[in-house]
Every structure is written in structure tokens, then in C-alpha cells.
Design a protein around this motif. Structure first.
Motif, PDB file in Angstrom:
ATOM      1  N   VAL A 249       3.626 -31.987 -33.290  1.00 28.97           N
ATOM      2  CA  VAL A 249       2.790 -31.077 -32.495  1.00 28.97           C
ATOM      3  C   VAL A 249       1.385 -30.950 -33.078  1.00 28.97           C
ATOM      4  O   VAL A 249       0.399 -31.034 -32.326  1.00 28.97           O
ATOM      5  CB  VAL A 249       3.472 -29.706 -32.357  1.00 28.97           C
ATOM      6  N   PRO A 250       1.202 -30.749 -34.405  1.00 32.12           N
ATOM      7  CA  PRO A 250      -0.181 -30.730 -34.943  1.00 32.12           C
ATOM      8  C   PRO A 250      -0.936 -32.033 -34.682  1.00 32.12           C
ATOM      9  O   PRO A 250      -2.139 -32.001 -34.395  1.00 32.12           O
ATOM     10  CB  PRO A 250       0.025 -30.497 -36.438  1.00 32.12           C
ATOM     11  N   GLN A 251      -0.243 -33.162 -34.775  1.00 32.20           N
ATOM     12  CA  GLN A 251      -0.902 -34.427 -34.480  1.00 32.20           C
ATOM     13  C   GLN A 251      -1.356 -34.484 -33.027  1.00 32.20           C
ATOM     14  O   GLN A 251      -2.453 -34.979 -32.722  1.00 32.20           O
ATOM     15  CB  GLN A 251       0.042 -35.589 -34.799  1.00 32.20           C
ATOM     16  N   TYR A 252      -0.521 -33.984 -32.139  1.00 30.18           N
ATOM     17  CA  TYR A 252      -0.890 -33.975 -30.726  1.00 30.18           C
ATOM     18  C   TYR A 252      -2.126 -33.099 -30.496  1.00 30.18           C
ATOM     19  O   TYR A 252      -3.043 -33.485 -29.763  1.00 30.18           O
ATOM     20  CB  TYR A 252       0.274 -33.472 -29.879  1.00 30.18           C
ATOM     21  N   LEU A 253      -2.154 -31.925 -31.119  1.00 22.59           N
ATOM     22  CA  LEU A 253      -3.289 -31.026 -30.931  1.00 22.59           C
ATOM     23  C   LEU A 253      -4.580 -31.636 -31.489  1.00 22.59           C
ATOM     24  O   LEU A 253      -5.651 -31.513 -30.882  1.00 22.59           O
ATOM     25  CB  LEU A 253      -3.002 -29.691 -31.610  1.00 22.59           C
ATOM     26  N   LEU A 254      -4.488 -32.304 -32.636  1.00 26.06           N
ATOM     27  CA  LEU A 254      -5.668 -32.939 -33.217  1.00 26.06           C
ATOM     28  C   LEU A 254      -6.187 -34.068 -32.326  1.00 26.06           C
ATOM     29  O   LEU A 254      -7.393 -34.181 -32.071  1.00 26.06           O
ATOM     30  CB  LEU A 254      -5.340 -33.473 -34.608  1.00 26.06           C
ATOM     31  N   LEU A 255      -5.280 -34.911 -31.841  1.00 27.76           N
ATOM     32  CA  LEU A 255      -5.704 -36.022 -30.994  1.00 27.76           C
ATOM     33  C   LEU A 255      -6.160 -35.541 -29.624  1.00 27.76           C
ATOM     34  O   LEU A 255      -7.014 -36.178 -28.991  1.00 27.76           O
ATOM     35  CB  LEU A 255      -4.557 -37.027 -30.859  1.00 27.76           C
ATOM     36  N   ALA A 256      -5.606 -34.414 -29.174  1.00 35.14           N
ATOM     37  CA  ALA A 256      -6.085 -33.847 -27.907  1.00 35.14           C
ATOM     38  C   ALA A 256      -7.525 -33.361 -28.044  1.00 35.14           C
ATOM     39  O   ALA A 256      -8.331 -33.494 -27.111  1.00 35.14           O
ATOM     40  CB  ALA A 256      -5.166 -32.705 -27.469  1.00 35.14           C
ATOM     41  N   GLN A 257      -7.867 -32.796 -29.203  1.00 31.06           N
ATOM     42  CA  GLN A 257      -9.243 -32.378 -29.441  1.00 31.06           C
ATOM     43  C   GLN A 257     -10.192 -33.578 -29.446  1.00 31.06           C
ATOM     44  O   GLN A 257     -11.354 -33.464 -29.042  1.00 31.06           O
ATOM     45  CB  GLN A 257      -9.345 -31.632 -30.774  1.00 31.06           C
ATOM     46  N   ALA A 258      -9.690 -34.733 -29.889  1.00 28.12           N
ATOM     47  CA  ALA A 258     -10.513 -35.950 -29.902  1.00 28.12           C
ATOM     48  C   ALA A 258     -10.405 -36.728 -28.599  1.00 28.12           C
ATOM     49  O   ALA A 258     -10.984 -37.820 -28.495  1.00 28.12           O
ATOM     50  CB  ALA A 258     -10.092 -36.842 -31.068  1.00 28.12           C
ATOM     51  N   ASP A 259      -9.675 -36.186 -27.635  1.00 30.22           N
ATOM     52  CA  ASP A 259      -9.510 -36.827 -26.318  1.00 30.22           C
ATOM     53  C   ASP A 259      -8.892 -38.222 -26.454  1.00 30.22           C
ATOM     54  O   ASP A 259      -9.312 -39.174 -25.785  1.00 30.22           O
ATOM     55  CB  ASP A 259     -10.848 -36.921 -25.592  1.00 30.22           C
ATOM     56  N   LEU A 260      -7.883 -38.331 -27.316  1.00 30.97           N
ATOM     57  CA  LEU A 260      -7.219 -39.617 -27.539  1.00 30.97           C
ATOM     58  C   LEU A 260      -5.772 -39.628 -27.067  1.00 30.97           C
ATOM     59  O   LEU A 260      -5.091 -40.651 -27.218  1.00 30.97           O
ATOM     60  CB  LEU A 260      -7.259 -39.978 -29.031  1.00 30.97           C
ATOM     61  N   THR A 261      -5.275 -38.524 -26.532  1.00 32.13           N
ATOM     62  CA  THR A 261      -3.900 -38.513 -26.056  1.00 32.13           C
ATOM     63  C   THR A 261      -3.757 -39.439 -24.849  1.00 32.13           C
ATOM     64  O   THR A 261      -4.715 -39.723 -24.144  1.00 32.13           O
ATOM     65  CB  THR A 261      -3.470 -37.090 -25.665  1.00 32.13           C
ATOM     66  N   ASP A 262      -2.531 -39.874 -24.619  1.00 30.99           N
ATOM     67  CA  ASP A 262      -2.214 -40.822 -23.548  1.00 30.99           C
ATOM     68  C   ASP A 262      -3.000 -42.121 -23.702  1.00 30.99           C
ATOM     69  O   ASP A 262      -3.472 -42.712 -22.736  1.00 30.99           O
ATOM     70  CB  ASP A 262      -2.460 -40.212 -22.168  1.00 30.99           C
TER      71      ASP A 262
END
Length: 301
Positions: free
Chosen positions: A146-159
Motif C-alpha cells: 500500500v505505501p508503494q502504491y501511494l508513492l507511485l500514485a503521487q508520481a503518476d506511475l500506477t497502471d
């Protein structure tokens, strides 16, 4: 009775003195580890045997015939799997290969650099940094997802492919293994000799230390490749586009659809059977480089 008389009586009976004195209970206890290992092997290989046999059964045979009785539908299952959604299964396999190969190579590279630095150089905070890495080894991946997801979401790298690849690059266990192996196989005298000859630190690492660390780095690569290939949680959280799914997540979606379309169960079983082949092939190719002997030296006297 004297030892000479004991040997004569044992020879007459066709046994050695040690065998005559060895209690039968000790010989029976010696069978326990063998039996335990055999039971463990059966426990581990039984599901694999089921997948292999079930992949040969057609949809009508899968739930109506004896569990370990081979069927006659493997070629049909393979054809249906390849035709499903224009071959999306092979795209999932390609995605898994991309994630696993690139992630394992990058992880082995980072582990080699970090492990060598922690083993050879002396700097402030080295032990504290190493202790943090050891804590990372003990950390369950589910806590970090979950922390990794939140960090990558802030960088707009999810999906994206990077959302699955980037978290796999740093492996605390890989760094730990590389440090232990570097400390055991790269002698300090060799490093000092390279410095006295005027070689740069990067040249010493790439030309002298790295070849000595190859068996340990192959082990890091193998462990990380298998971990990424079998990873389910991280792609499940990061990805929403099924064309970027790895094979684990793709088979999971097929299994979910099988609740409404039972015919897909044969595709899931066949796909799971085929997904094992890359791992088996990898171990067969690199097994001669695979060494867990962290105590073996790099210089023979």
C-alpha cells in the motif's frame, strides 16, 4: 568377553563387531529423516502432478474422471487458450518475462554494487544501513504494497509497467546475500593490489571483484526472478489494464470468470501448467552457475 572373542563370534555369525554392537533402534531411527523427506517431496509434488494431468483433460473430463487419470484434450485446451481474446495469455506471459528478467537483472546489479560497497568500504553509518536492510528482509511484502502504491500514485506511475518493475529493483535479501558473498570471496589483498597498480575503484569492482561474485549474483538473480514471476499482490494493486497483467494476475481473472463460465477452468489449468516451464528452463540453464556456498574462497592457495 574379550575383543578378540567378540570379533571371532561376529565373524562366525557373518557380521562385523560394530554391526553386532549397534542397537537395532538406532538403525530404525536412521530411516526417519528419509521417510520425512519422502513425505515432504510427495506433499510438494502432488499438486504439480495434478496440474500436469488435469491440463490433458477436456472440460467434460475435468470433473467427471478420476483425479490422476490422464485425459485426451491437451491439444484442444492449448488451442483454446491461444485463441482466447486473440492470444492475451501469451501477452501475459510476455509481461511476466519482461517484469522478471528486467527486474531480476536490475536487482542483481543493485545488489552487487551495494553488497560490494558494504563489504569492502569502511564509512560512517555502514552498520546502521546494513541493519536497516536486515529489517527489510523481515518485512512482509503485504505491509509495503500500500505505501508503494501511494508513492507511485503521487508520481503518476500506477497502471504502468514501471509500477510493477520499480519496487522489485531493491531486494534487501539480495543486498544481504551479495555483501556476505563479497566479504567471503573478494580478498582485501586483491583490492589493495589493484589500487597499488593504479586501477580505479570502478575498474577494481568490474574487472576483479565482479567475476568473483558471479555465483552469488546468479543466486540473487534466480531468487528475484522466481519472486517476481510468482508475484501476485503488487500487480493486483498497481494495475488495472489487463493487457499489462503478468501471468499470475491474468490466470486469476480467468479463474474468477470460470465461476460463471466453467469451460474456462480448463484454460486456467492449462495456463498454470505452461507457466511453470520458464522457471524449469531457467533452473536447467543456469544451475551450473548456481552456488549457495557462501564460504567458498575466491583464491586457492
Amino acid at each position: 568377553m574379550s575383543s578378540l572373542a567378540l570379533r571371532e563370534s561376529a565373524s562366525a555369525a557373518g557380521t562385523t563387531p560394530d554391526a553386532a554392537q549397534r542397537p537395532p533402534q538406532r538403525r530404525r531411527i536412521g530411516l526417519l529423516p528419509t521417510v520425512t523427506l519422502l513425505l515432504g517431496a510427495v506433499y510438494c509434488l502432488l499438486p504439480v502432478a495434478w496440474v500436469v494431468i488435469a491440463s490433458t483433460k477436456s472440460g467434460s473430463e475435468l470433473f467427471s474422471t478420476f483425479t490422476f487419470l490422464p485425459g485426451s484434450g491437451f491439444t484442444e485446451n492449448l488451442s483454446d487458450l491461444s485463441a482466447y481474446r486473440d492470444g492475451v495469455y501469451w501477452q501475459w506471459m510476455g509481461n511476466s518475462a519482461l517484469y522478471a528478467v528486467a527486474g531480476a537483472l536490475l536487482s542483481a546489479t543493485v545488489s552487487a554494487c551495494a553488497g560490494y560497497a558494504l563489504a569492502v568500504y569502511r564509512f560512517r553509518g555502514r552498520e546502521a544501513m546494513f541493519n536497516v536492510l536486515l529489517a527489510g528482509v523481515l518485512m512482509p511484502p503485504v505491509i509495503l504494497a500500500v505505501p508503494q502504491y501511494l508513492l507511485l500514485a503521487q508520481a503518476d506511475l500506477t497502471d504502468s509497467y514501471l509500477s510493477v518493475l520499480l519496487p522489485q529493483i531493491l531486494s534487501p535479501y539480495g543486498v544481504y546475500l551479495a555483501r556476505v558473498y563479497a566479504a567471503a570471496t573478494v580478498p582485501a589483498d586483491v583490492v589493495e593490489a589493484g589500487r597499488m597498480d593504479g586501477a580505479s575503484e570502478w575498474r577494481i569492482f568490474t574487472r576483479i571483484a565482479l567475476p568473483m561474485m558471479v555465483p552469488g549474483l546468479v543466486t540473487v538473480f534466480l531468487f528475484q526472478f522466481v519472486a517476481i514471476w510468482n508475484n501476485f499482490l503488487l500487480p493486483y494493486i498497481m494495475l488495472s489494464d489487463d493487457e499489462k497483467f503478468p501471468i499470475t494476475l491474468g490466470l486469476y481473472t480467468l479463474l474468477e470468470q470460470g465461476a460463471n463460465t466453467p469451460a474456462l477452468y480448463t484454460l486456467v489449468v492449462t495456463g498454470a501448467f505452461l507457466a511453470v516451464f520458464p522457471l524449469v528452463a531457467l533452473f536447467l540453464v543456469v544451475q551450473r552457475f548456481w552456488s549457495l556456498d557462501l564460504l567458498s574462497g575466491a583464491v586457492k592457495s
